[in-house]
Design an enzyme around this catalytic site. Structure first.
Site, PDB file in Angstrom:
ATOM      1  N   ASP A 203       0.851  -1.195   0.000  1.00 56.08           N
ATOM      2  CA  ASP A 203       0.000   0.000   0.000  1.00 56.08           C
ATOM      3  C   ASP A 203       0.886   1.245   0.000  1.00 56.08           C
ATOM      4  OD1 ASP A 203      -3.138   0.753   1.222  1.00 56.08           O
ATOM      5  OD2 ASP A 203      -1.561   2.274   1.266  1.00 56.08           O
TER       6      ASP A 203
ATOM      7  N   ASP B 191      -3.696   2.459  -5.302  1.00 56.99           N
ATOM      8  CA  ASP B 191      -2.462   2.478  -4.500  1.00 56.99           C
ATOM      9  C   ASP B 191      -2.202   1.210  -3.702  1.00 56.99           C
ATOM     10  OD1 ASP B 191      -4.001   2.793  -2.110  1.00 56.99           O
ATOM     11  OD2 ASP B 191      -2.363   3.980  -1.269  1.00 56.99           O
ATOM     12  N   GLU B 192      -2.957   0.147  -3.944  1.00 53.38           N
ATOM     13  CA  GLU B 192      -2.679  -1.072  -3.180  1.00 53.38           C
ATOM     14  C   GLU B 192      -2.949  -2.328  -3.986  1.00 53.38           C
ATOM     15  OE1 GLU B 192      -5.446  -1.810   0.097  1.00 53.38           O
ATOM     16  OE2 GLU B 192      -6.723  -0.238  -0.714  1.00 53.38           O
TER      17      GLU B 192
HETATM   18  P1  TTP Z   1      -5.237   5.000   1.395  1.00 57.04           P
HETATM   19  O1  TTP Z   1      -4.225   3.945   1.059  1.00 57.04           O
HETATM   20  O2  TTP Z   1      -6.344   4.656   2.324  1.00 57.04           O
HETATM   21  O3  TTP Z   1      -4.528   6.266   1.993  1.00 57.04           O
HETATM   22  P2  TTP Z   1      -3.164   6.934   1.660  1.00 57.04           P
HETATM   23  O4  TTP Z   1      -2.390   6.173   0.642  1.00 57.04           O
HETATM   24  O5  TTP Z   1      -3.422   8.365   1.324  1.00 57.04           O
HETATM   25  O6  TTP Z   1      -2.431   6.918   3.031  1.00 57.04           O
HETATM   26  P3  TTP Z   1      -1.816   5.684   3.820  1.00 57.04           P
HETATM   27  O7  TTP Z   1      -2.040   4.473   2.979  1.00 57.04           O
HETATM   28  O8  TTP Z   1      -0.369   6.029   3.960  1.00 57.04           O
HETATM   29  O9  TTP Z   1      -2.533   5.649   5.117  1.00 57.04           O
HETATM   30  O10 TTP Z   1      -5.899   5.552   0.071  1.00 57.04           O
HETATM   31  C1  TTP Z   1      -5.176   5.691  -1.145  1.00 57.04           C
HETATM   32  C2  TTP Z   1      -5.646   6.887  -1.907  1.00 57.04           C
HETATM   33  O11 TTP Z   1      -7.052   6.791  -2.144  1.00 57.04           O
HETATM   34  C3  TTP Z   1      -5.443   8.187  -1.169  1.00 57.04           C
HETATM   35  O12 TTP Z   1      -4.165   8.756  -1.392  1.00 57.04           O
HETATM   36  C4  TTP Z   1      -6.564   9.046  -1.667  1.00 57.04           C
HETATM   37  C5  TTP Z   1      -7.652   8.083  -2.054  1.00 57.04           C
HETATM   38  N1  TTP Z   1      -8.716   8.131  -1.014  1.00 57.04           N
HETATM   39  C6  TTP Z   1      -9.844   8.895  -1.248  1.00 57.04           C
HETATM   40  O13 TTP Z   1      -9.980   9.500  -2.317  1.00 57.04           O
HETATM   41  N2  TTP Z   1     -10.813   8.954  -0.290  1.00 57.04           N
HETATM   42  C7  TTP Z   1     -10.703   8.299   0.917  1.00 57.04           C
HETATM   43  O14 TTP Z   1     -11.597   8.373   1.773  1.00 57.04           O
HETATM   44  C8  TTP Z   1      -9.521   7.506   1.144  1.00 57.04           C
HETATM   45  C9  TTP Z   1      -9.346   6.755   2.423  1.00 57.04           C
HETATM   46  C10 TTP Z   1      -8.570   7.458   0.148  1.00 57.04           C
HETATM   47 MG    MG Z   2      -2.208   4.117   0.860  1.00 54.30          MG
END
Ligand code: TTP
Ligand code: MG
Length: 386
Positions: free
Chosen positions: A42, A136-137
């Site tokens: 992720d 992103d994952e």
């Molecule tokens: P996440 O992997 O949940 O968050 P992140 O990568 O920003 O942070 P981390 O993993 O380090 O905790 O989500 C990935 C992307 O998805 C995030 O950059 C933006 C998008 N996203 C949204 O658009 N709305 C949301 O509610 C969430 C949680 C994420």
């Molecule tokens: Mg993330």
């Protein structure tokens, strides 16, 4: 002594706090380190990291990606901003109350998609068994029958994290375990730039103190129902029999009884079903009139039909895409009563959508596609009245 890996040089090393090869203290030690092969990767604060990569003056600033203005919400807050409270999905005004000095940048989805594809390409060098969950994952299956590099999964993963940092310019956090649920849980336990391992021997005790919502399949509604009955932790679910869980949760009780004990037999499935098919083209010069745009649309519709036939699908939503001279993307759709892959149908609807938009504005790109796909055999049923 537990197997130990230096995460910076991606080499196995004797147990100890510092790598004898490179001097790094980013080492990971675990009794099952070499026995686990399911990973979840992720990206860290994904959208914000991409924006920081592209503008290094933002590196040490609190950054929020989201639409500025009254009704917007935070899509991503970087790790500096998070120290002040802003989180994903928080209303922007609230985030800026908590962190008034944050820099706000609107999201650029096309860019994040491209970065995501670059990361995906690096993952695919390690194994074809990559199952993306979002931009992103992804899950990776690095069992010996699937991995493309003859190294321990943890070594492959450390190299992959290094390659993503070097070649793409963002950081990731990795969870390594023996199934999907636990790999995903692990990747969240050590962020950013983490590598967290959950082995078979410890899975139950790691799960026990967590809130019930940490179990895959328990959403917010189920969690609050359980909480209303005084069941707040996984330990309480672990103490219940499968029969008791089925009585309470229905069919899901059986899977739940396994999950709370660290069992999850879901496979990693790389082939996500196709969601839409489309084609597009950028004009050599911006176009303002209907005729040249219609001519291009006709050509594209032909290409679309060829693609649909090759993929063996039809779609019941026709989508016209236009990009204006100032780079605004418009998307217009028509829902059909049944899926189609016929040129005439697609052209007729695509053209009627285009005619409404061609009002003299300059356009730089046109595209046509279909979504809500169905197998070709279900497309274009014969019309009884014709
Ligand atoms: P996440 O992997 O949940 O968050 P992140 O990568 O920003 O942070 P981390 O993993 O380090 O905790 O989500 C990935 C992307 O998805 C995030 O950059 C933006 C998008 N996203 C949204 O658009 N709305 C949301 O509610 C969430 C949680 C994420
Ligand atoms: Mg993330």
């Amino acid at each position: 002594m537990d197997p130990t890996l230096c995460r910076d040089c991606a080499k196995l090393m004797p147990a100890g706090p510092v790598c004898p090869h490179c001097g790094s203290a980013r080492v990971v030690s675990h009794p099952e380190l070499l026995d686990l092969s399911i990973a979840h990767i992720d990206c860290d604060a994904f959208y914000a990291s991409v924006e920081k990569r592209d503008d290094p003056s933002l590196l040490d600033k609190p950054l929020i990606v989201g639409h500025p203005g009254g009704r917007g919400v935070v899509t991503t807050a970087c790790y500096i901003a998070r120290k002040f409270g802003p989180r994903s999905a928080m209303p922007m005004f609230k985030a800026l109350e908590l962190c008034p000095h944050a820099v706000v940048i609107p999201p650029n989805m096309a860019k994040y998609k491209a970065v995501s594809q670059q990361i995906r390409a690096l993952m695919l060098k390690a194994t074809p068994q990559v199952e993306p969950l979002s931009l992103d994952e992804a899950y990776l299956d690095l069992t010996p029958e699937h991995r493309l590099i003859d190294r321990h999964p943890v070594v492959i993963l450390a190299r992959l994290a290094r390659a993503i940092e070097r070649d793409v310019g963002v950081t990731v956090s990795i969870g390594l375990s023996y199934n999907k649920s636990l790999a995903k849980l692990a990747s969240d336990r050590d962020k950013p730039r983490g590598l967290s391992v959950i082995g078979r021997a410890e899975a139950k005790s790691i799960l026990a103190p967590l809130p019930v919502g940490a179990i895959h399949g328990i959403g917010r509604a189920t969690a609050s129902r359980l909480e209303a009955d005084g069941i707040t932790t996984v330990a309480q679910l672990q103490a219940m029999s499968e029969a008791a869980l089925v009585a309470r949760m229905g069919k899901f009780g059986k899977a739940l009884a396994e999950r709370v004990h660290g069992i999850d037999n879901r496979r990693i499935t790389p082939d996500r079903p196709l969601k839409s098919v489309s084609v597009e083209n950028t004009f050599a010069r911006d176009q303002r009139t209907l005729e040249p745009m219609a001519a291009e649309l006709r050509d594209l519709t032909g290409k679309l039909v060829a693609r649909l036939q090759r993929a063996g699908v039809g779609g019941s939503t026709v989508v016209l895409k236009l990009k204006t001279g100032d780079f605004k993307t418009l998307s217009r759709q028509i829902h059909l009563p049944h899926p189609t892959q016929r040129f005439e149908t697609l052209w007729e609807h695509g053209f009627s959508l285009l005619r409404r938009e061609a009002d003299g504005r300059p356009f730089r790109l046109i595209g046509i596609g279909v979504s809500e796909l169905a197998p070709a055999v279900e497309a274009d049923p014969p019309d009884l009245f014709q």
